[in-house]
Every structure is written in structure tokens, then in C-alpha cells.
Design a protein around this motif. Sequence first.
Motif, mmCIF file in Angstrom:
data_model
loop_
_atom_site.group_PDB
_atom_site.id
_atom_site.type_symbol
_atom_site.label_atom_id
_atom_site.label_comp_id
_atom_site.label_asym_id
_atom_site.label_seq_id
_atom_site.Cartn_x
_atom_site.Cartn_y
_atom_site.Cartn_z
ATOM 1 N N ASP A 1 0.876 -1.194 -0.025
ATOM 2 C CA ASP A 1 -0.135 -0.090 0.070
ATOM 3 C C ASP A 1 0.938 1.337 -0.111
ATOM 4 O O ASP A 1 0.573 2.336 -0.793
ATOM 5 C CB ASP A 1 -0.940 -0.150 1.265
ATOM 6 N N MET A 2 1.859 1.378 0.831
ATOM 7 C CA MET A 2 2.657 2.453 0.965
ATOM 8 C C MET A 2 3.667 2.569 -0.363
ATOM 9 O O MET A 2 4.002 3.770 -0.713
ATOM 10 C CB MET A 2 3.550 2.259 2.162
ATOM 11 N N GLU B 1 3.794 -5.662 -8.100
ATOM 12 C CA GLU B 1 3.387 -6.482 -6.935
ATOM 13 C C GLU B 1 4.513 -7.602 -6.484
ATOM 14 O O GLU B 1 5.047 -7.658 -5.619
ATOM 15 C CB GLU B 1 2.032 -7.113 -6.877
ATOM 16 N N ARG B 2 4.650 -8.342 -8.031
ATOM 17 C CA ARG B 2 5.564 -9.517 -7.697
ATOM 18 C C ARG B 2 7.058 -9.024 -7.604
ATOM 19 O O ARG B 2 7.718 -9.603 -6.685
ATOM 20 C CB ARG B 2 5.593 -10.110 -9.179
ATOM 21 N N ARG C 1 -2.161 -10.533 2.493
ATOM 22 C CA ARG C 1 -3.388 -10.877 2.948
ATOM 23 C C ARG C 1 -4.476 -10.239 2.057
ATOM 24 O O ARG C 1 -5.688 -11.051 1.648
ATOM 25 C CB ARG C 1 -3.693 -10.318 4.316
ATOM 26 N N HIS C 2 -4.191 -9.330 1.257
ATOM 27 C CA HIS C 2 -5.165 -8.741 0.260
ATOM 28 C C HIS C 2 -4.290 -8.368 -0.885
ATOM 29 O O HIS C 2 -3.495 -7.402 -1.012
ATOM 30 C CB HIS C 2 -5.869 -7.258 0.635
ATOM 31 N N ARG C 3 -4.389 -9.201 -2.131
ATOM 32 C CA ARG C 3 -3.535 -9.039 -3.147
ATOM 33 C C ARG C 3 -4.093 -7.873 -3.773
ATOM 34 O O ARG C 3 -5.239 -7.367 -3.644
ATOM 35 C CB ARG C 3 -3.722 -10.112 -4.149
ATOM 36 N N SER C 4 -3.157 -6.904 -4.436
ATOM 37 C CA SER C 4 -3.400 -5.623 -5.087
ATOM 38 C C SER C 4 -5.063 -5.659 -5.730
ATOM 39 O O SER C 4 -5.575 -4.715 -5.578
ATOM 40 C CB SER C 4 -2.318 -5.142 -6.143
ATOM 41 N N THR C 5 -5.384 -6.524 -6.665
ATOM 42 C CA THR C 5 -6.401 -6.484 -7.312
ATOM 43 C C THR C 5 -7.921 -6.681 -6.643
ATOM 44 O O THR C 5 -8.750 -6.571 -7.045
ATOM 45 C CB THR C 5 -6.545 -7.521 -8.298
ATOM 46 N N GLN C 6 -7.534 -7.119 -5.192
ATOM 47 C CA GLN C 6 -8.822 -7.102 -4.305
ATOM 48 C C GLN C 6 -8.790 -6.469 -3.211
ATOM 49 O O GLN C 6 -9.316 -6.627 -2.451
ATOM 50 C CB GLN C 6 -9.010 -8.766 -4.123
ATOM 51 N N PHE C 7 -7.744 -5.500 -3.228
ATOM 52 C CA PHE C 7 -7.278 -4.818 -1.900
ATOM 53 C C PHE C 7 -8.414 -3.705 -1.936
ATOM 54 O O PHE C 7 -8.138 -2.367 -2.018
ATOM 55 C CB PHE C 7 -6.091 -4.121 -2.202
ATOM 56 N N GLY C 8 -9.659 -4.281 -1.387
ATOM 57 C CA GLY C 8 -10.590 -2.949 -1.241
ATOM 58 C C GLY C 8 -10.428 -1.905 -0.406
ATOM 59 O O GLY C 8 -10.811 -0.786 -0.656
ATOM 60 N N TYR D 1 -1.197 0.316 7.117
ATOM 61 C CA TYR D 1 -0.293 0.187 8.110
ATOM 62 C C TYR D 1 -0.819 0.577 9.612
ATOM 63 O O TYR D 1 -0.404 -0.018 10.539
ATOM 64 C CB TYR D 1 0.733 1.337 7.971
ATOM 65 N N GLY D 2 -2.176 1.188 9.456
ATOM 66 C CA GLY D 2 -2.648 1.833 11.018
ATOM 67 C C GLY D 2 -3.109 0.642 11.635
ATOM 68 O O GLY D 2 -3.158 0.840 12.971
ATOM 69 N N TYR D 3 -3.344 -0.533 11.161
ATOM 70 C CA TYR D 3 -3.581 -1.869 12.081
ATOM 71 C C TYR D 3 -2.286 -1.943 12.976
ATOM 72 O O TYR D 3 -2.616 -2.339 13.847
ATOM 73 C CB TYR D 3 -4.098 -2.948 11.248
ATOM 74 N N MET D 4 -1.256 -2.022 12.483
ATOM 75 C CA MET D 4 -0.178 -2.273 13.224
ATOM 76 C C MET D 4 0.426 -1.101 14.157
ATOM 77 O O MET D 4 0.786 -1.478 15.151
ATOM 78 C CB MET D 4 1.176 -2.606 12.372
ATOM 79 N N TRP D 5 0.211 0.194 13.423
ATOM 80 C CA TRP D 5 0.380 1.363 14.539
ATOM 81 C C TRP D 5 -0.473 1.132 15.781
ATOM 82 O O TRP D 5 -0.131 1.403 16.663
ATOM 83 C CB TRP D 5 0.194 2.450 13.571
ATOM 84 N N ALA D 6 -1.822 0.753 15.181
ATOM 85 C CA ALA D 6 -2.769 0.712 16.460
ATOM 86 C C ALA D 6 -2.394 -0.541 17.215
ATOM 87 O O ALA D 6 -2.536 -0.707 18.733
ATOM 88 C CB ALA D 6 -4.146 0.391 15.975
ATOM 89 N N ASP D 7 -1.927 -1.557 16.667
ATOM 90 C CA ASP D 7 -1.350 -2.779 17.614
ATOM 91 C C ASP D 7 -0.110 -2.390 18.589
ATOM 92 O O ASP D 7 -0.182 -3.013 19.507
ATOM 93 C CB ASP D 7 -0.887 -3.911 16.718
#
Length: 707
Positions: free
Chosen positions: A580-581, A597-598, A613-620, A633-639
Motif C-alpha cells: 500500500d505504501m 506487486e511481484r 493478505r489482500h492482493r492488489s486486485t482485491q485490496f478494497g 499500516y494503521g492496524y499495526m500502528w494501532a497494535d
Amino acid sequence: MAITLGTAFTACNVNEPAKQLEVSDNLLIQEWEGAYQGVPAFDKMKLEDLKPAMEEAMALNLKEIEAIANNAEKPTFENTIVAMESAGKAFDRVATYYYLWSSNLSSPEFRKIQGEMAPKLSDFYSKISQNEKLFDRIRTVYEAAKENPLEAEAQRVLDLTYTRFAMNGAELDSAGKARYAAINKELSSLYTKFGNNVLADEEGYVTYITKEQLGGLPESFVKASAKAAADRGKEGMYAITNTRSSMDPFLTYSDERELREKVWKNYYSRGDNGDEHDNNQVIVEILKLRDERVGLLGFDNYAQWRLQDRMAKTPERAMEMMETVWPAAVARVKEEVADMQTVADQRGDKITIEPWDYRYYAEKVRKAKYDLDSDEVKQYLQLDKLREAMFFVAGELFNFNFQPVPEGSVPVFHEDVKVWEVTDKTSGEHIGLWYLDPFARPGKRSGAWATTYRSYTTFEGKKNVLSSNNSNFIKPAEGEAVLVSWDDATTFFHEFGHALHFLSSNVKYPTLNGGVRDYTEFQSQLLENWLATDQVINNYLVHYKTGEPMPKELVQKIKKASTFNQGFATTEYLASALMDMYYHTTDPETIDPDTFERETLAKLGMPKELVMRHRSTQFGHVFSGEGYATAYYGYMWADVLTSDAVQAFRDAEGGFYDKEMADKLVKYLFAPRNAMDPAEAYRKFRGRDAKIDALMRERGFPVPKEM
């Protein structure tokens, strides 16, 4: 895992009538009626009413905005900011139905309306965010407050409003504004297309198997798959649907390796099948438009623009946090794969571990290392009992009481949806309603999420909360218990954490019910930790047939195995967050998503035995809207915050149910919502900033020396 926040430029206070503007007799725009301060008429809504209601509501909202912008009086906080907070009630009512159809009840007919409305909604938002007279008034109030600051909540809503407008092109010249608005319109259509493409592949790729192919699958999964097949007209067969809730257990337990490969490829190829629903070119167009748009504002890349008002502040800080954890996660994956390969070799399975084998052999390793059988654990994880456990935790920490409302007293949009009234345990004061929509079905987007139909505010009288949790558990056969995995139980608690965040709100203005994206996941991730507390385990994790509590030996195995498979879980998540980043800090002219991606994952040293976990073409999260773009990244920041906060509870005299800690939890971390700067709120709770070392220890990773 996703939050639906209020609309960008209108108030969330949807039950207050528009005071000077009359609305038509279209049901979807009408004020909500009935008990509990009025509720949406979900049982009477008709799709043919949606488009005219949206168009009428947008027109009404724009009239309200024009009245504010053209007010002849000198700009003040009351006649500008408060007036904006009060505007848009009719639009919010209609938007509630619109986004419900989008997430929970999508259909080809709705998607046609959605495609038509996306550019119109973009125009609508642009007309507000780029209204020069309106922004002049906002800026005047903002500058005046520098000399004479307002009270805390008023100052916060003013600062947020000014920043939001400035970030969305309010200071551009006429040509810049026009291009900015045009880009937003193009993006709105692309976001809709991306999401619908993924949904089409989820609905279109179902794997049907026969009785002879059920080897290894748990009884509860077999029964649910039989029902899923029967519901699709395939009586006597078993359907593996193209959703995580079906894919994950199948890959964990099925002995049929070729079928595991097929199901894996179906799931991870969503949006990447080279057909009419392929998302690769959609991603390219989104990235180019985002880059051009932030270039108009003088930013080097999209990530730089997006993170300026987040806790991380810069892409570099977010990347630094992820890169601290990445090497340890990848190293753990290598250990996990080695353990799995050993098990496969011992079994005589002449294979090399592939991505569709990971879950299957990880389960074998779990049994061998910890004598822990995930299916045995599931026997004690009944959905209804988990819900009762969540209510218990909410009562202990938040003093909330949940009671089911009488059937038929609150309209629902599907027979699966149930509703509870939430009150204060001590005073009996009504707080709001909680809706639960637990099961997967065609037309419902995948995953789990939380949303509000009405948020708490007090600036026009106290408004109650209408909150909702939505999941995609496989609906069981009649009379059967819904048994879920430990991971799914954790997600259930997580999303309920969002609901508690909504329900505990104590803010005055609608805007303050929003949030800073890399902070809003913290509260929900924190609540996950109460699933493993003794009070929950001993009273609510009971065998679905015998009612016996989970044996202490099994509890110990679960706790002993708490860091098991953390390489897989952390690496698949971080790969998505890092991608994402990278997508948003790289010149989009050079990007072909499949190649990018590859090659990027190869440079990172991504283990070949698993995927993002979410490949690019399905990364909603990233490409069907902007809420999580450069923010996954916010999930880990929050973690990091979560692990640090959990340590505070562990250190407290009363542990996870310590009264003093619970009071601080509600006062500083839940009730303020976005009325307080997140960093300040956390310091008030903890007495210092969060440290990453607790997270590393929780995952069983070595703590960096500098920590």
C-alpha cells in the motif's frame, strides 16, 4: 476489517429535522419515526426510491450550504461551523439506506444506480469542499480563533473542518479546483468499479464438491457447505464459496490437495482473471489520478498528502515502524515452513509446501507442538455464546446492558438481523441500539465491519446511537450451532470494539465522531484481548453439545500456543501494508500492478509459501475508496498502542477488569472519539507514549536492542 464513518462534509446527526427546508414524501428522505428517537424504515425501503431520494437530498444540502456561505453577517463559529454541523440531515438519512444497499444488499439493479450516482456524489462533495465563500468564512473563523481560542471541543471541530477543506483543494485557483473536482469524479466511478469487480468474482467462483471429497472437513463446516450448495440450487453437493469465511477453514482442514489449490487460486485471483472484472488497469488509473490530484496541492506523492493529519504524520515514520517488525516476521515464517515440511515428510506426503498447503500443515504442526486441535477449540466457540461474552465485557468495562428488543418493534433489512437496546446498567438510561447482521449471503460484501446509522451528539439535544456489526459467518443448517474459529472469534470481538467506541461517544458535534485512521483501529484491537480472559473462558466458552466449560488443559494449550503462526499472520498483513505504501510513494507512470506487486515483494524477501493478505486486485481497503489508502499500516500502528495498553491492564491490581483502568479506558480512549488529539489521549491514559517492545514480545519476536 473495516469502519464506515460518517459522510465527509455533512453532519451525522441524522434524526434532527431539517428546520427550513421541506422534503418530499419519498420514504427514504423522511425523518425516522417510531421508538428510540426514530429508526430507519428498513422494512419499507424500495430501491426505486433511492436515486430520486439521493438527488433530492443532495440538492437540499447544497441549499443549506449556500445559505451558510451567503450569510450577510460577519462569520462566527455559531453561524458558520455550527451551522455546517447542523446541515445535511436529509442527506444523511438517505445515505444510510444507500450505503446499506452497497454493503449488505447489493444487486445488479443497485449497482446500476451506484454507477450512476458515483460521479454525482463526487460533484456534490466538490461543490461543498470548493465553495469559495464558504471556505472564506471558515478561514475567517479559524484565523480569529488563533487570537482568541475557543473551548476545547469547538476548537477541535474548527481545526478539523479547516484542515479538511484545505486538504481537499479549497485553496486552489479556479483551474485547479476544476481539475481537482474532475479527478474526484473519475475516481468515484473507478472505486465503484473496483469494488463491484471483486464482488462479482466472489459471487462467480464457487467450488462445488461431492461427498467423496469431504475428507478432513469438520462436521459443522460440512453441514454449512451443504446448506450453501442447496441455497444455490445444488442439492446434495457442498459449496465452498469465494469468501474468507469459507476459504480459510477449507484450506485448514481439507485433505484434498488439488481442491485446496483450486479454492486458494479462486480466492487470491479475485479481480485478476484477465476478464471483464479484472482490476489491474483500474488500479493504474486510480494511482495516476491520485498522484495528479495531490500534485495540484504541491505534494510529492499521495502518501505524503494523506498522512499529514494521521498519527504517523509521514510515510517515513509509518515505514520505519513496519520495517522494524518485517525481518522478525519473515524469519519466523522460515521456521514455520521448516516445521511444516518436516511434518509433511514424516507423513510421507511427497510435496514441497506451497501457499495452499500453509494452513493445512500449520494445523498439523499445531497439533504436534501444542497438542492443540483447532476444530476441538471450535466446539467451544458458539456464536451466540460469544455474543453473550461480549455483552458481559461491555457491562464490566463500560457499564452497558444489552437487551433484545421485542421482535418487530425495530425494522430490519433482512430476517437474519437482530437488534438489542443498550442502556446504562446503573441508571437505566437509554444509550442506543445495536444491530447484528452475522451471516454471509449473495450481495453482501465480504469481511466484517462496523457502522453507525446515527451517532451521539449533544449540540442540538442529546441523540442516541444506532450502531451495527456485520459479519460473514456461514449460516448453519436449521437447529445447528454456529461454531467459529479462534481467529473469527477474535474478529467478532474486534468489530464489537468499534461498536463500543460508537456507543460510548460523549462528544458535542457530529464531526468529532470521526477519527484518525491509524488510531481508530486501536480501540477495537484492544477489545480483542478480553476474549482470552478467565471470566470469558470460564463462563461463555462452553461445549456446544454438552454445555461443559472449556477444559483447563485446553485453555493452557491455547495460551501456550498464542504466538503460534505469528510469522504467517504478521507477514501476510505487513506485505499488504507495505505494498500500500509503495504504491503511493512510487511514480505511477512506472507501475504495472501485476509486475509491481511481484517485483516489490521479491525485493522485500516475501516468502514464496504465502501471499499478501489482500492482493492488489482485491485490496478494497485501498482501491474501492480512500479510507485506508496509505493507511493499512494503521492496524499495526494501532497494535503497538494495543500491546502497550494491554500491558497496563496486566500490571493493574484487578487485571483486565480493574475498575480504575476501565474508567480511564472509557474516559480517555473511547468516549472522546476525535474530540481530543489521539497522542494526547493515549498519554492521559498511559502516562507516556506507547513503546513497540510489548508488541514484539506478544508476537514472540525478539525485541530490538534500541527498544
